[in-house]
Write a protein that holds these residues in place. Structure first.
Motif, PDB file in Angstrom:
ATOM      1  N   PRO A   1       0.792  -1.241   0.000  1.00  0.00           N
ATOM      2  CA  PRO A   1       0.000   0.000   0.000  1.00  0.00           C
ATOM      3  C   PRO A   1       0.820   1.286   0.000  1.00  0.00           C
ATOM      4  O   PRO A   1       0.358   2.303  -0.507  1.00  0.00           O
ATOM      5  N   ARG A   2       2.026   1.248   0.553  1.00  0.00           N
ATOM      6  CA  ARG A   2       2.830   2.471   0.624  1.00  0.00           C
ATOM      7  C   ARG A   2       4.052   2.365  -0.293  1.00  0.00           C
ATOM      8  O   ARG A   2       5.134   2.844   0.032  1.00  0.00           O
ATOM      9  N   LEU A   3       3.833   1.747  -1.443  1.00  0.00           N
ATOM     10  CA  LEU A   3       4.917   1.494  -2.392  1.00  0.00           C
ATOM     11  C   LEU A   3       5.607   2.785  -2.826  1.00  0.00           C
ATOM     12  O   LEU A   3       6.834   2.915  -2.732  1.00  0.00           O
ATOM     13  N   ALA A   4       4.837   3.739  -3.313  1.00  0.00           N
ATOM     14  CA  ALA A   4       5.419   4.991  -3.812  1.00  0.00           C
ATOM     15  C   ALA A   4       6.129   5.745  -2.697  1.00  0.00           C
ATOM     16  O   ALA A   4       7.219   6.298  -2.896  1.00  0.00           O
ATOM     17  N   GLU A   5       5.529   5.745  -1.517  1.00  0.00           N
ATOM     18  CA  GLU A   5       6.125   6.456  -0.387  1.00  0.00           C
ATOM     19  C   GLU A   5       7.444   5.809   0.034  1.00  0.00           C
ATOM     20  O   GLU A   5       8.421   6.502   0.348  1.00  0.00           O
ATOM     21  N   ALA A   6       7.478   4.478   0.037  1.00  0.00           N
ATOM     22  CA  ALA A   6       8.700   3.766   0.422  1.00  0.00           C
ATOM     23  C   ALA A   6       9.815   4.025  -0.591  1.00  0.00           C
ATOM     24  O   ALA A   6      10.968   4.278  -0.218  1.00  0.00           O
ATOM     25  N   ARG A   7       9.476   3.969  -1.872  1.00  0.00           N
ATOM     26  CA  ARG A   7      10.486   4.223  -2.897  1.00  0.00           C
ATOM     27  C   ARG A   7      11.026   5.648  -2.807  1.00  0.00           C
ATOM     28  O   ARG A   7      12.229   5.885  -2.959  1.00  0.00           O
ATOM     29  N   GLU A   8      10.130   6.581  -2.562  1.00  0.00           N
ATOM     30  CA  GLU A   8      10.557   7.976  -2.446  1.00  0.00           C
ATOM     31  C   GLU A   8      11.495   8.155  -1.257  1.00  0.00           C
ATOM     32  O   GLU A   8      12.497   8.869  -1.342  1.00  0.00           O
ATOM     33  N   TRP A   9      11.191   7.486  -0.148  1.00  0.00           N
ATOM     34  CA  TRP A   9      12.056   7.588   1.032  1.00  0.00           C
ATOM     35  C   TRP A   9      13.433   7.001   0.725  1.00  0.00           C
ATOM     36  O   TRP A   9      14.461   7.579   1.096  1.00  0.00           O
ATOM     37  N   LEU A  10      13.467   5.863   0.045  1.00  0.00           N
ATOM     38  CA  LEU A  10      14.740   5.207  -0.259  1.00  0.00           C
ATOM     39  C   LEU A  10      15.590   6.033  -1.220  1.00  0.00           C
ATOM     40  O   LEU A  10      16.822   5.995  -1.154  1.00  0.00           O
ATOM     41  N   GLU A  11      14.958   6.772  -2.106  1.00  0.00           N
ATOM     42  CA  GLU A  11      15.710   7.624  -3.028  1.00  0.00           C
ATOM     43  C   GLU A  11      16.460   8.723  -2.285  1.00  0.00           C
ATOM     44  O   GLU A  11      17.490   9.215  -2.766  1.00  0.00           O
ATOM     45  N   ARG A  12      15.974   9.104  -1.118  1.00  0.00           N
ATOM     46  CA  ARG A  12      16.629  10.152  -0.330  1.00  0.00           C
ATOM     47  C   ARG A  12      17.672   9.591   0.628  1.00  0.00           C
ATOM     48  O   ARG A  12      18.361  10.347   1.303  1.00  0.00           O
ATOM     49  N   LEU A  13      17.768   8.261   0.699  1.00  0.00           N
ATOM     50  CA  LEU A  13      18.687   7.628   1.649  1.00  0.00           C
ATOM     51  C   LEU A  13      20.140   7.928   1.293  1.00  0.00           C
ATOM     52  O   LEU A  13      20.542   7.819   0.151  1.00  0.00           O
TER      53      LEU A  13
END
Length: 235
Positions: A223-235
């Motif tokens: 359900p939070r696929l886009a949010e998780a990917r966005e967070w990982l891009e900032r890692l």
């Protein structure tokens, strides 16, 4: 897997001498020494030493057809002599190592010979076994067999997770086991690797499709696929 015989080594050494003469027709070819090694992966090396050229070749290729060994020799010698690698040599070699039977042999060798470096599943902040059980019930109806789970020895940003079918393991980067990492992000990376166990890499000739259409459809259930990917891009 039986150790390659002297005849096979001599055959590859003769192939190398012929190739060297074609690449350096005005030079006297050096001596060649071929060894087939029990590598855990499909590794092949070439180097000059003591006036000779040494080739260390994976024993997985010991039974390869002559034209495949010739293609491998062409690739290695061309690189050593800083010559362009002929496209036909690359194509023939890749087609052979992409065959299903060769890939099965490679996976068996990795499982038997390779070592998997990983820490325990219980991290400082997240327990991978606990997260696995939760995700297994939520997305796989509890039917997914549990692999060995663990955190990586090093905190890598480049490789956040990895499913290894040969060893039956899922390893997550230790960089995700931190107080500032949201739980749903760790869940997403683990879920992604669990999907690799269900939807393995598909091969078509020399082409590898890691994230198949079925894989991507299943991943969109998070359900939070886009949010998780966005967070990982900032890692």
């Amino acid at each position: 897997m039986q150790a390659p015989g002297r005849e096979r080594r001599a055959e590859l050494e003769a192939i190398c001498r012929d190739l060297y003469l074609r690449l350096r027709p005005r030079e006297t070819p050096p001596g060649f020494r071929v060894e087939f090694r029990r590598f855990a992966a499909l590794n092949n090396f070439i180097r000059r030493r003591d006036g000779a050229i040494h080739l260390l070749v994976s024993d997985i290729l010991a039974d390869a057809p002559r034209e495949v060994l010739a293609s491998l020799a062409c690739i290695l010698l061309s690189k050593l002599l800083r010559e362009p690698v002929p496209a036909e040599c690359r194509r023939r070699y890749r087609e052979y190592v992409s065959r299903d039977d060769v890939q099965r042999t490679l996976r068996a060798a990795r499982a038997e010979r390779g070592r998997k470096r990983m820490g325990p599943p219980q991290g400082r902040y997240y327990d991978l076994e606990e997260l696995f059980e939760r995700l297994n019930e939520r997305y796989f109806e509890g039917a997914l067999a549990k692999p060995r789970l663990g955190w990586s020895p090093r905190a890598s940003r480049r490789r956040l997770g990895h499913y290894d079918a040969a060893h039956g393991t899922i390893v997550l980067s230790r960089i995700l086991d931190g107080p500032g990492v949201p739980e749903f992000v760790v869940e997403y990376v683990l879920f992604h690797e669990m999907l690799h166990a269900v939807h393995p890499t598909r091969r078509s000739g020399t082409r590898r499709e890691v994230h198949t259409k079925e894989f991507q459809e299943a991943e969109r259930r998070f359900p939070r696929l886009a949010e998780a990917r966005e967070w990982l891009e900032r890692l």
